[in-house]
Design a protein around this motif. Structure first.
Motif, PDB file in Angstrom:
ATOM      1  N   VAL A 184       0.819  -1.212   0.000  1.00  0.00           N
ATOM      2  CA  VAL A 184       0.000   0.000   0.000  1.00  0.00           C
ATOM      3  C   VAL A 184       0.850   1.258   0.000  1.00  0.00           C
ATOM      4  CG1 VAL A 184      -1.987  -1.107   1.099  1.00  0.00           C
ATOM      5  CG2 VAL A 184      -0.239   0.001   2.511  1.00  0.00           C
ATOM      6  N   GLY A 185       2.174   1.074  -0.040  1.00  0.00           N
ATOM      7  CA  GLY A 185       3.048   2.231  -0.049  1.00  0.00           C
ATOM      8  C   GLY A 185       4.509   1.832   0.010  1.00  0.00           C
ATOM      9  N   LYS A 186       5.353   2.841   0.177  1.00  0.00           N
ATOM     10  CA  LYS A 186       6.805   2.658   0.221  1.00  0.00           C
ATOM     11  C   LYS A 186       7.389   3.554   1.301  1.00  0.00           C
ATOM     12  CE  LYS A 186       7.709   0.139  -3.555  1.00  0.00           C
ATOM     13  NZ  LYS A 186       8.447  -1.099  -3.527  1.00  0.00           N
ATOM     14  N   VAL A 187       8.546   3.154   1.806  1.00  0.00           N
ATOM     15  CA  VAL A 187       9.307   4.023   2.693  1.00  0.00           C
ATOM     16  C   VAL A 187      10.025   5.017   1.800  1.00  0.00           C
ATOM     17  CG1 VAL A 187      11.197   4.158   4.355  1.00  0.00           C
ATOM     18  CG2 VAL A 187       9.601   2.225   4.435  1.00  0.00           C
ATOM     19  N   GLY A 188       9.756   6.289   2.001  1.00  0.00           N
ATOM     20  CA  GLY A 188      10.337   7.316   1.146  1.00  0.00           C
ATOM     21  C   GLY A 188      11.714   7.761   1.600  1.00  0.00           C
ATOM     22  N   LYS A 189      11.890   7.895   2.914  1.00  0.00           N
ATOM     23  CA  LYS A 189      13.148   8.416   3.428  1.00  0.00           C
ATOM     24  C   LYS A 189      13.311   7.966   4.867  1.00  0.00           C
ATOM     25  CE  LYS A 189      13.839  13.137   3.829  1.00  0.00           C
ATOM     26  NZ  LYS A 189      14.233  14.476   3.530  1.00  0.00           N
ATOM     27  N   ILE A 190      14.562   7.784   5.271  1.00  0.00           N
ATOM     28  CA  ILE A 190      14.890   7.453   6.654  1.00  0.00           C
ATOM     29  C   ILE A 190      15.926   8.462   7.123  1.00  0.00           C
ATOM     30  CG2 ILE A 190      15.777   5.711   8.241  1.00  0.00           C
ATOM     31  CD1 ILE A 190      15.083   3.625   6.030  1.00  0.00           C
ATOM     32  N   GLU A 191      15.615   9.162   8.211  1.00  0.00           N
ATOM     33  CA  GLU A 191      16.551  10.145   8.735  1.00  0.00           C
ATOM     34  C   GLU A 191      16.495  10.116  10.256  1.00  0.00           C
ATOM     35  OE1 GLU A 191      15.327  13.977   7.213  1.00  0.00           O
ATOM     36  OE2 GLU A 191      13.244  13.394   7.373  1.00  0.00           O
ATOM     37  N   LEU A 192      17.465  10.728  10.870  1.00  0.00           N
ATOM     38  CA  LEU A 192      17.540  10.748  12.318  1.00  0.00           C
ATOM     39  C   LEU A 192      16.815  11.977  12.863  1.00  0.00           C
ATOM     40  CD1 LEU A 192      18.818   8.924  14.431  1.00  0.00           C
ATOM     41  CD2 LEU A 192      20.822  10.389  14.399  1.00  0.00           C
ATOM     42  N   GLU A 193      15.934  11.757  13.836  1.00  0.00           N
ATOM     43  CA  GLU A 193      15.251  12.845  14.531  1.00  0.00           C
ATOM     44  C   GLU A 193      15.438  12.605  16.020  1.00  0.00           C
ATOM     45  OE1 GLU A 193      10.702  14.013  15.123  1.00  0.00           O
ATOM     46  OE2 GLU A 193      11.445  14.503  13.113  1.00  0.00           O
ATOM     47  N   GLY A 194      16.289  13.398  16.632  1.00  0.00           N
ATOM     48  CA  GLY A 194      16.663  13.133  18.024  1.00  0.00           C
ATOM     49  C   GLY A 194      17.473  11.848  18.072  1.00  0.00           C
ATOM     50  N   ASN A 195      17.032  10.906  18.886  1.00  0.00           N
ATOM     51  CA  ASN A 195      17.712   9.610  18.945  1.00  0.00           C
ATOM     52  C   ASN A 195      16.884   8.499  18.309  1.00  0.00           C
ATOM     53  OD1 ASN A 195      15.720   9.522  20.850  1.00  0.00           O
ATOM     54  ND2 ASN A 195      16.969   8.597  22.455  1.00  0.00           N
ATOM     55  N   LYS A 196      15.948   8.872  17.465  1.00  0.00           N
ATOM     56  CA  LYS A 196      15.085   7.890  16.792  1.00  0.00           C
ATOM     57  C   LYS A 196      15.194   8.048  15.281  1.00  0.00           C
ATOM     58  CE  LYS A 196      11.906   7.205  20.500  1.00  0.00           C
ATOM     59  NZ  LYS A 196      11.116   6.043  20.744  1.00  0.00           N
ATOM     60  N   ALA A 197      14.852   6.974  14.588  1.00  0.00           N
ATOM     61  CA  ALA A 197      14.820   7.004  13.128  1.00  0.00           C
ATOM     62  C   ALA A 197      13.439   7.480  12.683  1.00  0.00           C
ATOM     63  CB  ALA A 197      15.098   5.619  12.558  1.00  0.00           C
ATOM     64  N   LYS A 198      13.420   8.531  11.896  1.00  0.00           N
ATOM     65  CA  LYS A 198      12.156   9.062  11.368  1.00  0.00           C
ATOM     66  C   LYS A 198      11.928   8.433   9.999  1.00  0.00           C
ATOM     67  CE  LYS A 198      10.026  13.406   9.926  1.00  0.00           C
ATOM     68  NZ  LYS A 198      10.276  14.848   9.783  1.00  0.00           N
ATOM     69  N   LEU A 199      10.872   7.642   9.896  1.00  0.00           N
ATOM     70  CA  LEU A 199      10.510   6.983   8.642  1.00  0.00           C
ATOM     71  C   LEU A 199       9.457   7.830   7.934  1.00  0.00           C
ATOM     72  CD1 LEU A 199      10.018   3.338   9.972  1.00  0.00           C
ATOM     73  CD2 LEU A 199      12.109   4.374   9.088  1.00  0.00           C
ATOM     74  N   THR A 200       9.740   8.187   6.706  1.00  0.00           N
ATOM     75  CA  THR A 200       8.765   8.881   5.880  1.00  0.00           C
ATOM     76  C   THR A 200       8.051   7.817   5.061  1.00  0.00           C
ATOM     77  OG1 THR A 200      10.172  10.837   5.758  1.00  0.00           O
ATOM     78  CG2 THR A 200       8.430  10.646   4.104  1.00  0.00           C
ATOM     79  N   LEU A 201       6.758   7.655   5.294  1.00  0.00           N
ATOM     80  CA  LEU A 201       5.969   6.620   4.637  1.00  0.00           C
ATOM     81  C   LEU A 201       5.065   7.258   3.587  1.00  0.00           C
ATOM     82  CD1 LEU A 201       4.879   4.682   7.855  1.00  0.00           C
ATOM     83  CD2 LEU A 201       6.911   4.306   6.448  1.00  0.00           C
ATOM     84  N   ASN A 202       5.202   6.823   2.357  1.00  0.00           N
ATOM     85  CA  ASN A 202       4.328   7.275   1.272  1.00  0.00           C
ATOM     86  C   ASN A 202       3.228   6.237   1.114  1.00  0.00           C
ATOM     87  OD1 ASN A 202       5.993   9.539   0.667  1.00  0.00           O
ATOM     88  ND2 ASN A 202       7.401   8.155  -0.361  1.00  0.00           N
ATOM     89  N   ILE A 203       2.046   6.559   1.630  1.00  0.00           N
ATOM     90  CA  ILE A 203       0.917   5.631   1.695  1.00  0.00           C
ATOM     91  C   ILE A 203      -0.137   6.043   0.675  1.00  0.00           C
ATOM     92  CG2 ILE A 203      -0.849   4.616   3.205  1.00  0.00           C
ATOM     93  CD1 ILE A 203       1.932   4.077   4.236  1.00  0.00           C
TER      94      ILE A 203
END
Length: 161
Positions: A60-79
């Motif tokens: 139903v979608g793809k992971v668009g980008k993975i970046e660091l936000e604070g100490n967590k990985a921010k996943l950009t989900l294109n749904i």
């Protein structure tokens, strides 16, 4: 027909067949319009840009980008906009193959909660899967197998063996 003409036709046909094969076997998401949602993960290891986002086994979608936000990985989900995602939605990192690649399993939630808008965050994120998660499940299975063996080989069942 000359020899060069036959060779040219042969290579043209081969090129067309290879192109059709590559197109048909490519991992394409042609879901139409998408919207962006975010998820903060403790562990993004094994998740790649363009990893699939699946619901009930359907992409139903793809992971668009993975970046660091604070100490967590921010996943950009294109749904896909066709998928309604609600505030009680959850995502989970799920092993796709034994090679260590993962997909994101999306549970869109239920309609008794408000629908998420574009650029909202999915709050329920579970990324504890992987080898450690598989080992935990294997350990639980071994404990249950040991209990079953104990039940079978108990005092009452010694005569049957």
């Amino acid at each position: 027909m000359t020899r060069y003409a036959r060779i040219g036709i042969f290579f043209t046909v081969c090129t067309v067949l290879v192109s059709v094969y590559i197109y048909r076997s490519a991992d394409l998401f042609m879901g139409g319009k998408t919207r962006v949602l975010y998820a903060l993960a403790d562990d993004a290891m094994g998740i790649l840009n363009d990893s699939d986002v699946i619901t009930a086994g359907v992409v139903v979608g793809k992971v668009g980008k993975i970046e660091l936000e604070g100490n967590k990985a921010k996943l950009t989900l294109n749904i896909s906009v066709d998928i309604k995602v609600y505030e009680n939605a959850s995502v989970e990192k799920v092993m796709e193959s034994m090679l260590g690649t993962y997909v994101i399993a999306l549970n869109p939630g239920d309609s008794s909660f408000p629908e998420l808008k574009e650029y909202d965050y999915i709050k329920n994120v579970n990324t504890s899967g992987g080898i450690s998660g598989a080992m935990e499940k294997a350990s639980i299975m071994m404990e249950k197998a040991a209990e079953a063996i104990t039940m079978l080989t108990g005092e009452n069942n010694q005569e049957r063996l």
